[in-house]
Scaffold this motif. Sequence first.
Motif, short mmCIF file in Angstrom:
data_model
loop_
_atom_site.label_atom_id
_atom_site.label_comp_id
_atom_site.label_asym_id
_atom_site.label_seq_id
_atom_site.Cartn_x
_atom_site.Cartn_y
_atom_site.Cartn_z
N ARG A 59 -64.40 -30.94 55.70
CA ARG A 59 -65.09 -31.79 56.52
C ARG A 59 -64.27 -32.30 57.85
N ALA A 60 -62.98 -32.37 57.80
CA ALA A 60 -62.06 -32.65 58.77
C ALA A 60 -62.01 -31.51 59.63
N THR A 111 -67.28 -27.57 76.20
CA THR A 111 -68.19 -27.34 77.38
C THR A 111 -68.46 -28.09 78.19
N ALA A 112 -68.17 -29.15 78.20
CA ALA A 112 -68.39 -30.15 79.47
C ALA A 112 -67.27 -29.63 80.53
N ALA A 161 -63.28 -29.58 65.37
CA ALA A 161 -64.44 -28.10 65.95
C ALA A 161 -64.86 -28.16 66.94
N GLU A 162 -65.87 -29.15 66.12
CA GLU A 162 -67.16 -30.20 67.38
C GLU A 162 -66.76 -30.84 68.39
N ILE A 221 -56.74 -27.55 65.37
CA ILE A 221 -58.07 -26.72 64.34
C ILE A 221 -57.09 -25.55 63.66
N LEU A 222 -56.25 -24.76 64.71
CA LEU A 222 -55.25 -23.60 63.53
C LEU A 222 -54.71 -23.85 62.80
#
Length: 64
Positions: A35-36, A49-50, A41-42, A10-11
Amino acid sequence: MEAVEKERAILERLERIDSLRQEDAPAGVLLEEVRALLFEAEDWVREDTAELELGLCLLVAELG
């Protein structure tokens, strides 16, 4: 892919977007990169979160 690798990707994507912006890259190229970035990130947030939810469940079970 491990969480640290996802964070690094991501960075790197953010740095690539910044470089493209500074080079006045075409809007379509920037949009594709954004978009990528959103997809990556999602995916990272869902995984993170999981793991957090699992940790909280284990903590509650241990305390209860």
